[in-house]
Design a protein around this motif. Structure first.
Motif, short mmCIF file in Angstrom:
data_model
loop_
_atom_site.label_atom_id
_atom_site.label_comp_id
_atom_site.label_asym_id
_atom_site.label_seq_id
_atom_site.Cartn_x
_atom_site.Cartn_y
_atom_site.Cartn_z
N THR A 163 43.09 42.17 57.96
CA THR A 163 43.56 40.79 57.97
C THR A 163 42.46 39.82 57.57
O THR A 163 42.69 38.89 56.79
N VAL A 164 41.26 40.04 58.08
CA VAL A 164 40.13 39.17 57.72
C VAL A 164 39.87 39.25 56.22
O VAL A 164 39.72 38.22 55.55
N LEU A 165 39.84 40.46 55.67
CA LEU A 165 39.61 40.59 54.23
C LEU A 165 40.74 39.96 53.42
O LEU A 165 40.48 39.25 52.44
N ASP A 166 41.98 40.17 53.82
CA ASP A 166 43.11 39.55 53.11
C ASP A 166 42.98 38.03 53.11
O ASP A 166 43.22 37.38 52.09
N ASN A 167 42.62 37.46 54.26
CA ASN A 167 42.46 36.01 54.34
C ASN A 167 41.27 35.53 53.51
O ASN A 167 41.34 34.47 52.88
N LEU A 168 40.19 36.31 53.49
CA LEU A 168 39.05 35.96 52.65
C LEU A 168 39.44 35.97 51.18
O LEU A 168 39.09 35.06 50.42
N PHE A 169 40.20 36.98 50.75
CA PHE A 169 40.60 37.09 49.35
C PHE A 169 41.62 36.03 48.95
O PHE A 169 41.73 35.68 47.78
N ARG A 170 42.35 35.47 49.91
CA ARG A 170 43.24 34.35 49.60
C ARG A 170 42.41 33.13 49.20
O ARG A 170 42.78 32.37 48.32
N GLN A 171 41.27 32.96 49.87
CA GLN A 171 40.37 31.85 49.56
C GLN A 171 39.58 32.09 48.28
O GLN A 171 39.30 31.16 47.53
N TYR A 172 39.20 33.35 48.07
CA TYR A 172 38.35 33.71 46.92
C TYR A 172 38.95 34.92 46.21
O TYR A 172 38.47 36.04 46.35
N PRO A 173 40.02 34.71 45.44
CA PRO A 173 40.74 35.84 44.84
C PRO A 173 39.90 36.70 43.90
O PRO A 173 40.16 37.90 43.78
N HIS A 174 38.89 36.16 43.25
CA HIS A 174 38.07 36.94 42.33
C HIS A 174 37.23 37.98 43.06
O HIS A 174 36.81 38.97 42.46
N LEU A 175 37.01 37.79 44.33
CA LEU A 175 36.21 38.72 45.12
C LEU A 175 36.95 40.02 45.40
O LEU A 175 36.35 41.08 45.49
N ARG A 176 38.27 39.97 45.51
CA ARG A 176 39.07 41.14 45.88
C ARG A 176 38.81 42.35 44.98
O ARG A 176 38.55 43.45 45.45
N GLY A 177 38.88 42.18 43.69
CA GLY A 177 38.71 43.29 42.75
C GLY A 177 37.33 43.91 42.77
O GLY A 177 37.17 45.06 42.39
N TYR A 178 36.36 43.18 43.24
CA TYR A 178 35.02 43.73 43.32
C TYR A 178 34.84 44.53 44.61
O TYR A 178 34.11 45.52 44.64
N VAL A 179 35.53 44.12 45.68
CA VAL A 179 35.38 44.76 46.98
C VAL A 179 36.35 45.93 47.16
O VAL A 179 35.99 46.98 47.65
N LEU A 180 37.62 45.74 46.74
CA LEU A 180 38.65 46.76 46.95
C LEU A 180 39.12 47.34 45.62
O LEU A 180 39.18 46.65 44.61
N ASP A 181 39.48 48.62 45.66
CA ASP A 181 40.06 49.24 44.46
C ASP A 181 41.56 49.00 44.41
O ASP A 181 42.11 48.29 45.26
N GLU A 182 42.23 49.60 43.45
CA GLU A 182 43.66 49.37 43.24
C GLU A 182 44.52 49.88 44.40
O GLU A 182 45.66 49.46 44.59
N GLN A 183 44.00 50.82 45.20
CA GLN A 183 44.72 51.34 46.35
C GLN A 183 44.37 50.61 47.65
O GLN A 183 44.84 51.00 48.72
N GLY A 184 43.56 49.57 47.55
CA GLY A 184 43.19 48.80 48.74
C GLY A 184 42.06 49.40 49.55
O GLY A 184 41.82 48.97 50.67
N ARG A 185 41.36 50.37 49.00
CA ARG A 185 40.21 50.97 49.67
C ARG A 185 38.94 50.25 49.22
O ARG A 185 38.86 49.75 48.10
N VAL A 186 37.95 50.25 50.10
CA VAL A 186 36.66 49.65 49.76
C VAL A 186 36.03 50.48 48.64
O VAL A 186 35.99 51.71 48.71
N ARG A 187 35.59 49.80 47.62
CA ARG A 187 34.98 50.48 46.48
C ARG A 187 33.71 51.21 46.88
O ARG A 187 33.02 50.83 47.83
N HIS A 188 33.40 52.25 46.11
CA HIS A 188 32.25 53.10 46.38
C HIS A 188 30.94 52.30 46.41
O HIS A 188 30.05 52.59 47.22
N HIS A 189 30.82 51.30 45.57
CA HIS A 189 29.57 50.54 45.46
C HIS A 189 29.46 49.38 46.44
O HIS A 189 28.54 48.57 46.34
#
Length: 96
Positions: free
Chosen positions: A35-61
């Motif tokens: 929920t915290v991450l979803d709310n953060l990404f609502r404020q900063y949508p460009h951040l989502r693709g860098y943090v989470l992959d297409e399946q909603g998992r935290v990226r390896h890096h």
């Protein structure tokens, strides 16, 4: 409300920041990590693709620490948070 702290490499996705805000701290509402991450990404949508992959998992890096402990299972974001929790998002380092 939990605080999310972004390492400087991730802060660039927030847009222009004052020089003093090298690691910005953002208060984000939510009772669990997802929920915290979803709310953060609502404020900063460009951040989502860098943090989470297409399946909603935290990226390896990307590494996430909750109250000083590393998030071990990058596909499970259901961890409950206290109102005073601190979530650190940073770019993981690799190499040799």
């Amino acid at each position: 409300m939990p605080d999310v702290v972004l390492a400087s490499a991730l802060a660039r996705w927030l847009g222009p920041l004052p020089a003093a805000a090298r690691e910005p701290r953002i208060r984000v509402d939510g009772g669990d990590l997802r929920t915290v991450l979803d709310n953060l990404f609502r404020q900063y949508p460009h951040l989502r693709g860098y943090v989470l992959d297409e399946q909603g998992r935290v990226r390896h890096h990307v590494a996430i620490f909750v109250d000083g402990a590393t998030l071990r299972d990058k596909s499970d974001l259901s961890q409950a948070l206290a109102p005073q929790s601190e979530i650190y998002l940073l770019q993981a380092l690799s190499g040799g």
